[in-house]
Design an enzyme around this catalytic site. Sequence first.
Site, short mmCIF file in Angstrom:
data_model
loop_
_atom_site.label_atom_id
_atom_site.label_comp_id
_atom_site.label_asym_id
_atom_site.label_seq_id
_atom_site.Cartn_x
_atom_site.Cartn_y
_atom_site.Cartn_z
N LEU A 1 36.67 31.93 44.73
CA LEU A 1 35.83 33.16 43.88
C LEU A 1 36.51 33.50 42.68
CD1 LEU A 1 34.75 34.76 47.20
CD2 LEU A 1 33.26 33.22 45.85
N SER A 2 37.45 33.31 42.35
CA SER A 2 38.21 34.17 41.21
C SER A 2 38.57 33.30 40.15
CB SER A 2 39.65 34.80 41.70
OG SER A 2 39.41 35.72 42.69
N PRO A 3 37.60 33.27 39.15
CA PRO A 3 38.13 32.49 37.87
C PRO A 3 39.30 32.95 37.10
CG PRO A 3 35.84 33.66 37.68
CD PRO A 3 36.28 33.98 39.02
N ALA B 1 45.05 28.99 41.85
CA ALA B 1 45.30 28.78 43.34
C ALA B 1 43.90 28.93 43.95
CB ALA B 1 46.36 29.54 43.84
N HIS C 1 32.98 39.38 44.59
CA HIS C 1 33.57 39.65 45.89
C HIS C 1 34.57 40.70 46.10
CE1 HIS C 1 36.91 37.21 44.05
NE2 HIS C 1 37.53 37.44 45.36
N ARG C 2 35.13 41.28 45.04
CA ARG C 2 36.19 42.20 45.25
C ARG C 2 35.52 43.54 44.67
NH1 ARG C 2 42.33 40.94 44.66
NH2 ARG C 2 41.92 42.72 46.47
N GLU D 1 42.08 47.19 38.18
CA GLU D 1 42.63 46.22 39.38
C GLU D 1 43.90 46.65 40.00
OE1 GLU D 1 41.46 42.53 40.03
OE2 GLU D 1 39.86 43.17 39.13
N HIS E 1 46.71 38.93 36.68
CA HIS E 1 47.18 40.27 36.88
C HIS E 1 48.52 40.23 36.44
CE1 HIS E 1 44.61 40.74 40.86
NE2 HIS E 1 44.22 41.39 40.09
N ASP F 1 51.12 41.56 37.65
CA ASP F 1 52.17 41.28 38.64
C ASP F 1 52.63 39.70 38.90
OD1 ASP F 1 50.12 40.64 40.47
OD2 ASP F 1 50.64 41.98 41.96
N CYS G 1 51.43 40.65 46.23
CA CYS G 1 50.07 40.97 46.03
C CYS G 1 49.67 41.70 47.34
CB CYS G 1 49.37 39.75 46.00
SG CYS G 1 49.71 38.83 44.54
O1 SUG Z 1 41.65 38.84 43.02
N1 SUG Z 1 42.16 36.07 45.14
C1 SUG Z 1 42.77 37.46 44.65
C2 SUG Z 1 44.25 37.29 44.63
C3 SUG Z 1 44.83 38.60 44.30
C4 SUG Z 1 46.21 38.69 44.09
N2 SUG Z 1 46.74 40.06 43.63
C5 SUG Z 1 47.67 40.30 42.86
N3 SUG Z 1 48.03 39.42 41.80
N4 SUG Z 1 48.23 41.52 42.99
C6 SUG Z 1 42.23 37.78 43.41
O2 SUG Z 1 42.08 36.77 42.50
C7 SUG Z 1 40.74 34.48 46.02
C8 SUG Z 1 39.55 34.52 46.84
C9 SUG Z 1 38.80 33.21 46.95
O3 SUG Z 1 39.02 32.33 46.22
O4 SUG Z 1 38.36 33.00 48.30
C10 SUG Z 1 41.01 35.99 45.49
O5 SUG Z 1 40.20 36.72 45.28
#
Ligand code: SUG
Length: 447
Positions: free
Chosen positions: A22-24, A28, A138-139, A175, A248, A250, A369
């Site tokens: 869900l996160s372009p 990962a 989603h966030r 964020e 991010h 971090d 995270c």
């Molecule tokens: O926002 N992954 C999160 C990971 C957040 C990591 N946080 C920090 N770096 N502080 C994001 O991208 C993936 C969800 C999915 O694809 O199912 C997700 O939301």
Amino acid sequence: MSEALEANFDGLVGPTHNYGGLSPGNLASARNEGSVSSPKNAALEGLAKMRQLAQLGLAQGVLPPQERPFIPALRAIGYSGRDSEILAKVTWEEPYYLKILSSASSMWAANAATVSPSADTQDGRVHFTPANLHTTAHRAIEGPKTQRALERVFADPTHFKVHEPLPGHGLFADEGAANHVRLARNHGEPGVELLVWGRDGLVADDGKFPARQTRQACEAIRRGHGLEGRRTVLAQQSRAAIDAGAFHNDVVCVGTLRTLFFHEYAFEDKALLFEELERAARGRFDLDLIEVPASEVSLEDAVSSYLFNSQLLEVPGEERLVLLAPEETRENAATAAYCERLVAGNSAIGAVRFAGVRESMRNGGGPACLRLRVVLTDAERAAVNPAVWMSEALYTRLVAWAERHYRDRLAPADLADPQLLGESQRALDELTSILELGSDFYSFQRD
Ligand code: SUG
């Protein structure tokens, strides 16, 4: 000088943890889209990390997961009927909606809020601004519920100020603490707050991947928290880092006390950042800048291993700082070799330890995270909801709870299973009594 410590509050992984892709810009998350997750292992890994920190003598708290699938959001966009009917309808019509309303993403507590310790704020309270997480669908639903959770954990208004999330517009995309570092000689003394942004909200963003934090959001937080201008530094994250998958800051930088540990390519204008940090710290403390050269760890290795998404900890009994890094850091030849050299030298970091959080890592979330740092004085610590502090007893209780309620495997198609909704609600209902959050904490408890 008042005494204070840095507590970590970790997001407990929720029962619907899955790989939604869900996160372009989060490599990962994209790579693992559609694979089978283990919510139970994810929760147990997170709990083991919390226990590891508590056993080192650090203050460790737990933040509750949000309710997922979040049916009220489907009702808000016109779905009606019983919950099971809504699940069936949305699975048929718009399975993507089910995916975004099922993510367990609130586990990444570094994105829950930006937190300023009382030593830095004008009114002498600890300030929290829940992140609006505007960039991803989603966030973007997390903010108001995060606010609710923080209000239950940090309830005392004499010590804590929990703000509303910033306005839900791209101009103020925020964020949370993942783009924030606080440096200080001691946790209890006024420090320097570094707020990192990826784009100017007034300028079109034309990068390969989205820059998630705006300069305007950082400025709003500085104002809202009552931070002193001369001890607050705003810096731009480098486009190269974002486009290499550092969605991010971090992912390429971590800091605590006097130490900032960062990748050579983390910031757009390093010279300016150093100058401003030096000026902000002058007369209070000497900065310790540990820059990792790209010739030793490429951006690609930094992002795939998550070397910088480590927790930099002051551990009782240890002279130098301890870096709690993801296991993946020791499996990557470049970062493993770098860590060996780092601790063999005489830098501020004296040891690297490892945490196994693979389920979270596969969605782009390393040890750092999963935690929200909150600097607390003794009085503030005593005002925190006592039921959320990690102890051996709470650990045992939460492990048994997760073993009882969580699935071993979750495939994408399982998100439509009405039984999963029931299982999640039963788990979360029980959790509210374990963490003493009140029996009206989740919306399904109020219906
Ligand atoms: O926002 N992954 C999160 C990971 C957040 C990591 N946080 C920090 N770096 N502080 C994001 O991208 C993936 C969800 C999915 O694809 O199912 C997700 O939301």
